[in-house]
Design a protein around this motif. Structure first.
Motif, PDB file in Angstrom:
ATOM      1  N   LEU A  31      14.074  37.594  96.487  1.00  0.00           N
ATOM      2  CA  LEU A  31      14.201  36.529  95.498  1.00  0.00           C
ATOM      3  C   LEU A  31      13.190  36.652  94.370  1.00  0.00           C
ATOM      4  O   LEU A  31      13.528  36.456  93.201  1.00  0.00           O
ATOM      5  N   GLU A  32      11.952  37.029  94.677  1.00  0.00           N
ATOM      6  CA  GLU A  32      10.929  37.141  93.630  1.00  0.00           C
ATOM      7  C   GLU A  32      11.185  38.306  92.676  1.00  0.00           C
ATOM      8  O   GLU A  32      10.576  38.393  91.616  1.00  0.00           O
ATOM      9  N   ASN A  33      12.121  39.184  93.032  1.00  0.00           N
ATOM     10  CA  ASN A  33      12.469  40.324  92.178  1.00  0.00           C
ATOM     11  C   ASN A  33      13.686  40.039  91.297  1.00  0.00           C
ATOM     12  O   ASN A  33      14.034  40.845  90.451  1.00  0.00           O
ATOM     13  N   LEU A  34      14.312  38.900  91.493  1.00  0.00           N
ATOM     14  CA  LEU A  34      15.556  38.593  90.780  1.00  0.00           C
ATOM     15  C   LEU A  34      15.316  37.575  89.679  1.00  0.00           C
ATOM     16  O   LEU A  34      14.495  36.672  89.806  1.00  0.00           O
ATOM     17  N   GLU A  35      16.082  37.751  88.610  1.00  0.00           N
ATOM     18  CA  GLU A  35      15.968  36.867  87.450  1.00  0.00           C
ATOM     19  C   GLU A  35      17.373  36.647  86.894  1.00  0.00           C
ATOM     20  O   GLU A  35      18.108  37.603  86.668  1.00  0.00           O
ATOM     21  N   VAL A  36      17.760  35.390  86.712  1.00  0.00           N
ATOM     22  CA  VAL A  36      19.070  35.076  86.155  1.00  0.00           C
ATOM     23  C   VAL A  36      18.960  35.032  84.638  1.00  0.00           C
ATOM     24  O   VAL A  36      18.130  34.317  84.083  1.00  0.00           O
ATOM     25  N   LEU A  37      19.790  35.856  83.981  1.00  0.00           N
ATOM     26  CA  LEU A  37      19.790  35.949  82.523  1.00  0.00           C
ATOM     27  C   LEU A  37      21.220  35.855  82.014  1.00  0.00           C
ATOM     28  O   LEU A  37      22.164  36.124  82.756  1.00  0.00           O
ATOM     29  N   THR A  38      21.351  35.530  80.741  1.00  0.00           N
ATOM     30  CA  THR A  38      22.671  35.688  80.134  1.00  0.00           C
ATOM     31  C   THR A  38      22.919  37.190  80.022  1.00  0.00           C
ATOM     32  O   THR A  38      21.986  37.994  80.098  1.00  0.00           O
ATOM     33  N   ILE A  39      24.159  37.570  79.842  1.00  0.00           N
ATOM     34  CA  ILE A  39      24.486  38.987  79.727  1.00  0.00           C
ATOM     35  C   ILE A  39      23.752  39.603  78.540  1.00  0.00           C
ATOM     36  O   ILE A  39      23.193  40.692  78.644  1.00  0.00           O
ATOM     37  N   SER A  40      23.693  38.902  77.419  1.00  0.00           N
ATOM     38  CA  SER A  40      23.004  39.460  76.247  1.00  0.00           C
ATOM     39  C   SER A  40      21.498  39.574  76.497  1.00  0.00           C
ATOM     40  O   SER A  40      20.869  40.543  76.064  1.00  0.00           O
ATOM     41  N   GLU A  41      20.892  38.611  77.213  1.00  0.00           N
ATOM     42  CA  GLU A  41      19.477  38.719  77.560  1.00  0.00           C
ATOM     43  C   GLU A  41      19.238  39.912  78.491  1.00  0.00           C
ATOM     44  O   GLU A  41      18.243  40.623  78.352  1.00  0.00           O
ATOM     45  N   HIS A  42      20.163  40.129  79.419  1.00  0.00           N
ATOM     46  CA  HIS A  42      20.038  41.234  80.368  1.00  0.00           C
ATOM     47  C   HIS A  42      20.079  42.579  79.647  1.00  0.00           C
ATOM     48  O   HIS A  42      19.258  43.463  79.901  1.00  0.00           O
ATOM     49  N   ILE A  43      21.000  42.707  78.725  1.00  0.00           N
ATOM     50  CA  ILE A  43      21.098  43.939  77.940  1.00  0.00           C
ATOM     51  C   ILE A  43      19.808  44.153  77.146  1.00  0.00           C
ATOM     52  O   ILE A  43      19.254  45.252  77.122  1.00  0.00           O
ATOM     53  N   GLU A  44      19.315  43.101  76.519  1.00  0.00           N
ATOM     54  CA  GLU A  44      18.080  43.210  75.736  1.00  0.00           C
ATOM     55  C   GLU A  44      16.890  43.557  76.629  1.00  0.00           C
ATOM     56  O   GLU A  44      16.034  44.356  76.248  1.00  0.00           O
ATOM     57  N   ARG A  45      16.828  42.985  77.815  1.00  0.00           N
ATOM     58  CA  ARG A  45      15.731  43.289  78.737  1.00  0.00           C
ATOM     59  C   ARG A  45      15.697  44.783  79.057  1.00  0.00           C
ATOM     60  O   ARG A  45      14.652  45.417  79.061  1.00  0.00           O
ATOM     61  N   HIS A  46      16.882  45.372  79.293  1.00  0.00           N
ATOM     62  CA  HIS A  46      16.929  46.804  79.589  1.00  0.00           C
ATOM     63  C   HIS A  46      16.624  47.650  78.350  1.00  0.00           C
ATOM     64  O   HIS A  46      16.028  48.717  78.473  1.00  0.00           O
ATOM     65  N   ARG A  47      16.978  47.164  77.179  1.00  0.00           N
ATOM     66  CA  ARG A  47      16.589  47.873  75.948  1.00  0.00           C
ATOM     67  C   ARG A  47      15.071  47.910  75.832  1.00  0.00           C
ATOM     68  O   ARG A  47      14.487  48.926  75.474  1.00  0.00           O
ATOM     69  N   GLU A  48      14.431  46.776  76.113  1.00  0.00           N
ATOM     70  CA  GLU A  48      12.968  46.708  76.054  1.00  0.00           C
ATOM     71  C   GLU A  48      12.345  47.685  77.048  1.00  0.00           C
ATOM     72  O   GLU A  48      11.392  48.393  76.709  1.00  0.00           O
ATOM     73  N   ILE A  49      12.888  47.739  78.245  1.00  0.00           N
ATOM     74  CA  ILE A  49      12.362  48.641  79.271  1.00  0.00           C
ATOM     75  C   ILE A  49      12.505  50.088  78.822  1.00  0.00           C
ATOM     76  O   ILE A  49      11.574  50.878  78.928  1.00  0.00           O
ATOM     77  N   ARG A  50      13.670  50.425  78.276  1.00  0.00           N
ATOM     78  CA  ARG A  50      13.886  51.807  77.826  1.00  0.00           C
ATOM     79  C   ARG A  50      12.944  52.162  76.675  1.00  0.00           C
ATOM     80  O   ARG A  50      12.433  53.277  76.611  1.00  0.00           O
ATOM     81  N   ARG A  51      12.689  51.209  75.778  1.00  0.00           N
ATOM     82  CA  ARG A  51      11.744  51.462  74.680  1.00  0.00           C
ATOM     83  C   ARG A  51      10.343  51.714  75.226  1.00  0.00           C
ATOM     84  O   ARG A  51       9.629  52.594  74.759  1.00  0.00           O
ATOM     85  N   GLN A  52       9.946  50.936  76.220  1.00  0.00           N
ATOM     86  CA  GLN A  52       8.603  51.065  76.786  1.00  0.00           C
ATOM     87  C   GLN A  52       8.395  52.396  77.486  1.00  0.00           C
ATOM     88  O   GLN A  52       7.309  52.960  77.420  1.00  0.00           O
ATOM     89  N   VAL A  53       9.416  52.884  78.157  1.00  0.00           N
ATOM     90  CA  VAL A  53       9.246  54.115  78.937  1.00  0.00           C
ATOM     91  C   VAL A  53       9.840  55.329  78.247  1.00  0.00           C
ATOM     92  O   VAL A  53       9.740  56.438  78.752  1.00  0.00           O
ATOM     93  N   GLY A  54      10.463  55.132  77.096  1.00  0.00           N
ATOM     94  CA  GLY A  54      11.056  56.239  76.367  1.00  0.00           C
ATOM     95  C   GLY A  54      12.265  56.839  77.057  1.00  0.00           C
ATOM     96  O   GLY A  54      12.584  58.004  76.873  1.00  0.00           O
ATOM     97  N   ALA A  55      12.947  56.044  77.867  1.00  0.00           N
ATOM     98  CA  ALA A  55      14.104  56.540  78.621  1.00  0.00           C
ATOM     99  C   ALA A  55      15.351  56.568  77.749  1.00  0.00           C
ATOM    100  O   ALA A  55      15.483  55.803  76.796  1.00  0.00           O
ATOM    101  N   GLN A  56      16.235  57.460  78.078  1.00  0.00           N
ATOM    102  CA  GLN A  56      17.541  57.510  77.448  1.00  0.00           C
ATOM    103  C   GLN A  56      18.387  56.353  77.991  1.00  0.00           C
ATOM    104  O   GLN A  56      18.006  55.681  78.945  1.00  0.00           O
TER     105      GLN A  56
END
Length: 67
Positions: A31-56
């Protein structure tokens, strides 16, 4: 059974939600690892993660995310 307009509105909002795994490990459903987001927030969260780590580009919650 007839649904109320409020129930329909709530149902539509719930359909627009997504569960994000904070550590990007989709097998970690603590439960402490889960976060409920809107779909657009979820997409943005993963964009932020990819920017931080330089992932494709990777699918949301891909087990290959570098965490």
């Amino acid at each position: 059974m007839v649904k109320s307009k409020t129930a329909d509105a709530i149902s539509q909002k719930v359909d627009q939600l997504s569960v994000h795994h904070k550590d990007c490990d989709y097998t970690n459903d603590k439960l402490e690892n889960l976060e409920v987001l809107t779909i657009s927030e979820h997409i943005e969260r993963h964009r932020e993660i990819r920017r931080q780590v330089g992932a494709q580009w990777m699918p949301l919650d891909s087990p290959q995310m570098p965490f």
